[in-house]
Enzyme design. Structure first.
Site, short mmCIF file in Angstrom:
data_model
loop_
_atom_site.label_atom_id
_atom_site.label_comp_id
_atom_site.label_asym_id
_atom_site.label_seq_id
_atom_site.Cartn_x
_atom_site.Cartn_y
_atom_site.Cartn_z
N SER A 147 0.85 -1.19 0.00
CA SER A 147 0.00 0.00 0.00
C SER A 147 0.88 1.23 0.00
CB SER A 147 -0.88 0.00 1.26
OG SER A 147 -1.53 1.24 1.45
N TYR A 160 -3.21 -0.31 10.05
CA TYR A 160 -3.03 -0.64 8.63
C TYR A 160 -1.65 -0.23 8.14
CZ TYR A 160 -4.26 -0.88 3.63
OH TYR A 160 -4.30 -1.19 2.30
#
Length: 262
Positions: A147, A160
């Protein structure tokens, strides 16, 4: 031999975790079009059935398994089943993941651990399960879905970002530890992608939609199909000397400081 043959996945078995829908489905569909046999898992039978129906509608024969990627015993059993029923896994895409958008001081330790467990421990467990057979076969490709949060922080995504930052380093370590066995481990780092989950944020006039478009040199959200070419490249023989790399597919966000306020 054509240079395009290097990008073929013909005869390969590809396991894409959590690929009943979304980014995982788009990547798996691209792999199928490049010649691979598709295997996927999801957390329950309902999602597996949803995936099988979607693959069938796309004209793809896929094999679906119910498996929790955080459960080592389930993962080991699934990999054995796949090897017996379909073949040894040549390509693994660690796609299964979750995000919890909660301010750090409001997040419980249990919520933090859940994100770390699925987004970081899961790829470790599944990779560990497939690597021995890749070593025996003499080749393998592992692609971790990282990501931009592997590089950047943002409000409400502490767990995250921690997981995806860890996944970036797990990617590099797998490459370091198993490169000598002709196993390449790389990552794909999506930018902001237009999926059903992001639909409310992309409505005209939504401040987050305006923010993303202004922050992206491409001036748009990405589409799941934007990830397919990079994912095929990293799964193919064309990337046999690419190892430990994170390929960010973000429309240029990480390269851009952003527009000056008016």
């Amino acid at each position: 031999m054509s240079i395009l043959d290097n990008f073929s996945l013909k005869g390969k078995v590809a396991l894409v975790t959590g690929a009943s829908y979304g980014i995982g489905f788009a990547i798996a569909e691209g792999y199928a079009k490049a010649g691979a046999t598709i295997v996927f898992n999801d957390i329950n039978q309902e999602l597996v059935n949803k995936g099988l129906k979607a693959y069938e509608e796309a004209g793809i024969t896929a094999y679906g398994y119910v498996c929790d990627v955080t459960n080592e015993e389930q993962v080991n059993d699934m990999v054995k089943e796949i090897e017996n029923e379909v073949g040894v896994i040549d390509i693994l895409v660690n796609n299964a993941g979750i995000i919890k958008r909660i301010p750090m001081c409001d997040m419980t330790a249990a919520e933090f651990r859940q994100v770390i467990d699925i987004d970081l421990n899961g790829p470790f467990i599944v990779s560990k399960a497939v690597i021995p057979s890749m070593i025996k076969k003499g080749h393998g490709k592992i692609i971790n879905i990282c990501s931009m949060m592997s590089e950047l922080g943002r409000e409400t995504v502490s767990a995250y970002a921690a997981a995806k930052g860890g996944l970036k380093m797990l990617t590099k370590n797998i490459a370091s530890e198993y490169g000598e066995f002709n196993i390449q481990c790389n990552g794909v780092g999506p930018g902001y992608i237009a999926t059903p989950q992001t639909a409310p944020l992309r409505e005209e006039g939504h401040p987050f939609n305006s923010f993303i478009i202004a922050k992206t040199p491409a001036a748009r959200w990405g589409e799941p199909d934007d990830l397919v070419g990079p994912a095929v490249f990293l799964a193919s023989d064309a990337s046999n000397f690419v190892n430990g790399h994170i390929l960010y597919v973000d429309g240029g966000i990480l390269a851009y400081i952003g527009k000056q306020p008016q």
